[in-house]
Design an enzyme around this catalytic site. Structure first.
Site, PDB file in Angstrom:
ATOM      1  N   ARG A 130     -83.570   8.585 -19.176  1.00  0.00           N
ATOM      2  CA  ARG A 130     -83.065   8.867 -17.833  1.00  0.00           C
ATOM      3  C   ARG A 130     -82.234  10.143 -17.902  1.00  0.00           C
ATOM      4  O   ARG A 130     -81.741  10.531 -18.953  1.00  0.00           O
ATOM      5  CB  ARG A 130     -82.216   7.709 -17.330  1.00  0.00           C
ATOM      6  CG  ARG A 130     -82.971   6.432 -17.065  1.00  0.00           C
ATOM      7  CD  ARG A 130     -82.030   5.284 -16.729  1.00  0.00           C
ATOM      8  NE  ARG A 130     -81.246   5.549 -15.522  1.00  0.00           N
ATOM      9  CZ  ARG A 130     -80.150   4.878 -15.183  1.00  0.00           C
ATOM     10  NH1 ARG A 130     -79.688   3.920 -15.963  1.00  0.00           N
ATOM     11  NH2 ARG A 130     -79.519   5.155 -14.070  1.00  0.00           N
TER      12      ARG A 130
ATOM     13  N   SER B 158     -79.303  10.841 -16.343  1.00  0.00           N
ATOM     14  CA  SER B 158     -77.864  10.773 -16.106  1.00  0.00           C
ATOM     15  C   SER B 158     -77.104  11.261 -17.332  1.00  0.00           C
ATOM     16  O   SER B 158     -77.632  11.304 -18.447  1.00  0.00           O
ATOM     17  CB  SER B 158     -77.448   9.339 -15.785  1.00  0.00           C
ATOM     18  OG  SER B 158     -77.547   8.524 -16.936  1.00  0.00           O
TER      19      SER B 158
ATOM     20  N   LYS C 284     -79.731  -3.743 -21.800  1.00  0.00           N
ATOM     21  CA  LYS C 284     -79.531  -4.692 -20.707  1.00  0.00           C
ATOM     22  C   LYS C 284     -80.394  -4.362 -19.493  1.00  0.00           C
ATOM     23  O   LYS C 284     -80.553  -5.206 -18.604  1.00  0.00           O
ATOM     24  CB  LYS C 284     -78.053  -4.747 -20.304  1.00  0.00           C
ATOM     25  CG  LYS C 284     -77.477  -3.449 -19.799  1.00  0.00           C
ATOM     26  CD  LYS C 284     -75.989  -3.616 -19.504  1.00  0.00           C
ATOM     27  CE  LYS C 284     -75.311  -2.299 -19.186  1.00  0.00           C
ATOM     28  NZ  LYS C 284     -75.912  -1.576 -18.070  1.00  0.00           N
ATOM     29  N   ASP C 285     -80.970  -3.147 -19.438  1.00  0.00           N
ATOM     30  CA  ASP C 285     -81.842  -2.796 -18.323  1.00  0.00           C
ATOM     31  C   ASP C 285     -83.276  -3.273 -18.507  1.00  0.00           C
ATOM     32  O   ASP C 285     -84.066  -3.237 -17.564  1.00  0.00           O
ATOM     33  CB  ASP C 285     -81.863  -1.268 -18.132  1.00  0.00           C
ATOM     34  CG  ASP C 285     -80.548  -0.726 -17.614  1.00  0.00           C
ATOM     35  OD1 ASP C 285     -79.728  -1.522 -17.118  1.00  0.00           O
ATOM     36  OD2 ASP C 285     -80.326   0.496 -17.719  1.00  0.00           O
TER      37      ASP C 285
ATOM     38  N   THR D  38     -66.386  -2.662  -8.797  1.00  0.00           N
ATOM     39  CA  THR D  38     -67.385  -2.908  -9.832  1.00  0.00           C
ATOM     40  C   THR D  38     -68.733  -3.127  -9.163  1.00  0.00           C
ATOM     41  O   THR D  38     -68.804  -3.643  -8.045  1.00  0.00           O
ATOM     42  CB  THR D  38     -67.038  -4.122 -10.705  1.00  0.00           C
ATOM     43  OG1 THR D  38     -68.128  -4.373 -11.607  1.00  0.00           O
ATOM     44  CG2 THR D  38     -66.792  -5.364  -9.865  1.00  0.00           C
TER      45      THR D  38
ATOM     46  N   LEU E 172     -72.306  -8.230 -10.277  1.00  0.00           N
ATOM     47  CA  LEU E 172     -71.943  -9.551  -9.782  1.00  0.00           C
ATOM     48  C   LEU E 172     -71.314 -10.408 -10.870  1.00  0.00           C
ATOM     49  O   LEU E 172     -70.469 -11.268 -10.587  1.00  0.00           O
ATOM     50  CB  LEU E 172     -73.163 -10.252  -9.201  1.00  0.00           C
ATOM     51  CG  LEU E 172     -73.713  -9.658  -7.898  1.00  0.00           C
ATOM     52  CD1 LEU E 172     -74.960 -10.407  -7.475  1.00  0.00           C
ATOM     53  CD2 LEU E 172     -72.671  -9.690  -6.806  1.00  0.00           C
ATOM     54  N   ARG E 173     -71.726 -10.199 -12.105  1.00  0.00           N
ATOM     55  CA  ARG E 173     -71.113 -10.914 -13.229  1.00  0.00           C
ATOM     56  C   ARG E 173     -69.605 -10.654 -13.266  1.00  0.00           C
ATOM     57  O   ARG E 173     -68.798 -11.577 -13.451  1.00  0.00           O
ATOM     58  CB  ARG E 173     -71.758 -10.448 -14.544  1.00  0.00           C
ATOM     59  CG  ARG E 173     -70.996 -10.863 -15.801  1.00  0.00           C
ATOM     60  CD  ARG E 173     -71.571 -10.165 -17.032  1.00  0.00           C
ATOM     61  NE  ARG E 173     -71.478  -8.717 -16.936  1.00  0.00           N
ATOM     62  CZ  ARG E 173     -70.402  -8.023 -17.281  1.00  0.00           C
ATOM     63  NH1 ARG E 173     -69.312  -8.629 -17.704  1.00  0.00           N
ATOM     64  NH2 ARG E 173     -70.402  -6.704 -17.191  1.00  0.00           N
ATOM     65  N   ARG E 174     -69.211  -9.395 -13.099  1.00  0.00           N
ATOM     66  CA  ARG E 174     -67.781  -9.066 -13.117  1.00  0.00           C
ATOM     67  C   ARG E 174     -67.079  -9.588 -11.859  1.00  0.00           C
ATOM     68  O   ARG E 174     -65.963 -10.100 -11.922  1.00  0.00           O
ATOM     69  CB  ARG E 174     -67.596  -7.553 -13.227  1.00  0.00           C
ATOM     70  CG  ARG E 174     -68.092  -6.953 -14.534  1.00  0.00           C
ATOM     71  CD  ARG E 174     -67.852  -5.453 -14.561  1.00  0.00           C
ATOM     72  NE  ARG E 174     -68.380  -4.848 -15.772  1.00  0.00           N
ATOM     73  CZ  ARG E 174     -69.137  -3.760 -15.794  1.00  0.00           C
ATOM     74  NH1 ARG E 174     -69.474  -3.165 -14.655  1.00  0.00           N
ATOM     75  NH2 ARG E 174     -69.557  -3.259 -16.935  1.00  0.00           N
TER      76      ARG E 174
ATOM     77  N   ARG F 133     -71.458   1.723  -6.823  1.00  0.00           N
ATOM     78  CA  ARG F 133     -72.553   2.207  -7.648  1.00  0.00           C
ATOM     79  C   ARG F 133     -72.316   3.674  -7.937  1.00  0.00           C
ATOM     80  O   ARG F 133     -71.400   4.292  -7.415  1.00  0.00           O
ATOM     81  CB  ARG F 133     -73.901   2.026  -6.941  1.00  0.00           C
ATOM     82  CG  ARG F 133     -74.635   0.754  -7.328  1.00  0.00           C
ATOM     83  CD  ARG F 133     -76.127   0.906  -7.086  1.00  0.00           C
ATOM     84  NE  ARG F 133     -76.738   1.815  -8.047  1.00  0.00           N
ATOM     85  CZ  ARG F 133     -77.985   2.266  -7.963  1.00  0.00           C
ATOM     86  NH1 ARG F 133     -78.740   1.912  -6.962  1.00  0.00           N
ATOM     87  NH2 ARG F 133     -78.459   3.074  -8.875  1.00  0.00           N
ATOM     88  N   GLY F 134     -73.167   4.248  -8.790  1.00  0.00           N
ATOM     89  CA  GLY F 134     -73.046   5.660  -9.117  1.00  0.00           C
ATOM     90  C   GLY F 134     -72.778   5.866 -10.595  1.00  0.00           C
ATOM     91  O   GLY F 134     -72.541   4.917 -11.343  1.00  0.00           O
ATOM     92  N   ASN F 135     -72.817   7.131 -11.025  1.00  0.00           N
ATOM     93  CA  ASN F 135     -72.578   7.409 -12.433  1.00  0.00           C
ATOM     94  C   ASN F 135     -71.087   7.294 -12.761  1.00  0.00           C
ATOM     95  O   ASN F 135     -70.260   7.010 -11.893  1.00  0.00           O
ATOM     96  CB  ASN F 135     -73.131   8.787 -12.816  1.00  0.00           C
ATOM     97  CG  ASN F 135     -72.501   9.918 -12.018  1.00  0.00           C
ATOM     98  OD1 ASN F 135     -71.331   9.851 -11.631  1.00  0.00           O
ATOM     99  ND2 ASN F 135     -73.258  10.960 -11.766  1.00  0.00           N
ATOM    100  N   VAL F 136     -70.735   7.510 -14.003  1.00  0.00           N
ATOM    101  CA  VAL F 136     -69.365   7.298 -14.460  1.00  0.00           C
ATOM    102  C   VAL F 136     -68.381   8.186 -13.702  1.00  0.00           C
ATOM    103  O   VAL F 136     -67.323   7.733 -13.246  1.00  0.00           O
ATOM    104  CB  VAL F 136     -69.262   7.524 -15.980  1.00  0.00           C
ATOM    105  CG1 VAL F 136     -67.799   7.557 -16.428  1.00  0.00           C
ATOM    106  CG2 VAL F 136     -70.012   6.420 -16.730  1.00  0.00           C
TER     107      VAL F 136
ATOM    108  N   THR G 144     -68.662   9.537 -10.737  1.00  0.00           N
ATOM    109  CA  THR G 144     -68.556   9.091  -9.346  1.00  0.00           C
ATOM    110  C   THR G 144     -67.626   7.897  -9.238  1.00  0.00           C
ATOM    111  O   THR G 144     -66.788   7.805  -8.331  1.00  0.00           O
ATOM    112  CB  THR G 144     -69.945   8.720  -8.799  1.00  0.00           C
ATOM    113  OG1 THR G 144     -70.792   9.879  -8.837  1.00  0.00           O
ATOM    114  CG2 THR G 144     -69.852   8.210  -7.371  1.00  0.00           C
ATOM    115  N   ARG G 145     -67.739   6.981 -10.167  1.00  0.00           N
ATOM    116  CA  ARG G 145     -66.899   5.786 -10.141  1.00  0.00           C
ATOM    117  C   ARG G 145     -65.448   6.124 -10.470  1.00  0.00           C
ATOM    118  O   ARG G 145     -64.526   5.595  -9.839  1.00  0.00           O
ATOM    119  CB  ARG G 145     -67.452   4.737 -11.101  1.00  0.00           C
ATOM    120  CG  ARG G 145     -68.829   4.242 -10.699  1.00  0.00           C
ATOM    121  CD  ARG G 145     -69.309   3.135 -11.614  1.00  0.00           C
ATOM    122  NE  ARG G 145     -70.717   2.821 -11.331  1.00  0.00           N
ATOM    123  CZ  ARG G 145     -71.263   1.639 -11.513  1.00  0.00           C
ATOM    124  NH1 ARG G 145     -70.546   0.633 -11.953  1.00  0.00           N
ATOM    125  NH2 ARG G 145     -72.536   1.436 -11.254  1.00  0.00           N
TER     126      ARG G 145
ATOM    127  N   CYS H 112     -80.948  -9.701 -11.926  1.00  0.00           N
ATOM    128  CA  CYS H 112     -79.824  -8.784 -11.741  1.00  0.00           C
ATOM    129  C   CYS H 112     -78.876  -9.263 -10.651  1.00  0.00           C
ATOM    130  O   CYS H 112     -77.751  -8.767 -10.549  1.00  0.00           O
ATOM    131  CB  CYS H 112     -80.330  -7.389 -11.428  1.00  0.00           C
ATOM    132  SG  CYS H 112     -81.395  -7.287  -9.978  1.00  0.00           S
TER     133      CYS H 112
END
Length: 329
Positions: A10, A12, A79-80, A123, A126-128, A145-148, A150-151, A240
């Site tokens: 990817r 990113s 995990k993806d 976050t 949903l797990r978190r 959502r978004g890259n690091v 952006t967050r 997911c």
């Protein structure tokens, strides 16, 4: 001259960083040059929440390019990957895992326990979200959502609108951004996603030459731990949109009669309702050779306790291999 191996990734910043790190390790181990080939996935093109995007959203384009021969191997955040296998593909290496724990980044340096009631914490998992609610800290959770970068801007930028965010520590480590972390969360508070922090290095099943090169960087303890975690997820048929967590570690077990030490897997698993009101947690141990069976057995125990009702689906065991935990980069 031997042609460079084409590594699909990817585009990113995080994906490129972890792919380059693996490429450098492979070149150091084998002498083969590696060329990174960025590929845009459906998940990269969409701003929809991960839970709505479907299975394989961050990996299908990479796998298509691999099957079509456009690249020689791909680096995935493990995990993806859907838990269903593909006979045309082979996971040739699971390198040493980064720290799989979650990390809190807060605006004013407060730890999770120090955040006052009503604080807004962001976050995308949903797990978190479920585990935050289960802690009963009266925090307001905002899906993001978004890259690091952006967050991080949501909590550290000039237009920050959140008091804190939670990210995977592994991603921050691979980007050289560990100094951003306010607190690394104990798994007793925030159990990671299955395979969080691990990479899956995938090639074509019929490409034995590339598979042999990649296998030089396989780390059996990481592979065993991830196998146990993903077997639990597959048996639960958790997708997911399901708040499922799992974390396996390898440690020395009880000495044998001859005095030799043995390795043992200790797997913890949890299924938590999105509002945190139901929180099932159990653990199981066994040998690395039993990794998949340990995960399946722990999932069966959770299902017996009612995990299927929390997951909002019937307990089906005939086809457990079509789900994934979405990227929480």
């Amino acid at each position: 001259m031997t042609a460079a191996l084409r590594l699909g990734t990817r585009g990113s910043a995080l994906a490129m960083a972890q792919s380059q790190q693996f490429a450098d390790s492979l070149t150091a181990a084998t002498g083969r040059a590696v060329e990174l080939v960025p590929i845009v996935t459906a998940g990269d093109r969409s701003s929809e929440p991960v839970a709505r995007l479907g299975v394989g959203v961050f990996v299908s384009a990479l796998r298509d390019a691999l099957i079509d021969g456009q690249i020689d191997f791909a680096v995935h955040s493990y995990k993806d990957l859907p838990t269903a296998g593909d006979a045309r593909l082979h996971i040739a290496a699971v390198p040493v895992r980064e720290d799989p724990r979650d990390a809190l980044i807060s605006r004013d340096g407060r730890t999770l326990a120090e955040l006052p009631p009503g604080s807004r914490i962001g976050t995308g998992a949903l797990r978190r979200i479920a585990q935050l609610h289960a802690l009963g800290l009266q925090l307001e959770v905002a899906p993001i959502r978004g890259n690091v970068d952006t967050r991080l801007a949501r909590v550290r930028g000039p237009e920050a609108d959140l008091d804190a965010i939670i990210l995977a520590r592994a991603g921050l480590s691979r980007l050289g951004r560990l100094d951003e972390i306010t607190e690394t969360l104990d798994p007793m508070l925030m159990l990671p996603a299955p395979a969080q922090g691990a990479l899956a290095i995938e090639c074509r099943a019929d490409d034995s030459e590339t598979a042999a090169l990649l296998a030089l960087l396989d780390h059996p303890p990481t592979r065993a731990a991830v196998t146990a975690e993903r077997a639990l997820m597959a048996t639960l048929e958790a997708g997911c949109s399901a708040p499922v967590a799992a974390f396996a570690v390898l440690a020395e077990g009880e000495p044998t009669e001859s005095g030799d030490s043995t390795e043992e897997i200790y797997l913890r698993g949890a299924v938590i309702s999105p509002d945190g009101s139901s929180d099932l947690r159990r653990s199981r141990t066994g040998t690395p050779a039993e990794a998949a069976e340990i995960g399946k057995a722990l999932a069966a125990e959770l299902l017996d306790l009612g995990a299927d009702s929390i997951l909002g689906q019937p307990a089906r065991h005939s086809d457990p291999g079509t789900q994934e935990i979405g990227s929480t980069e």
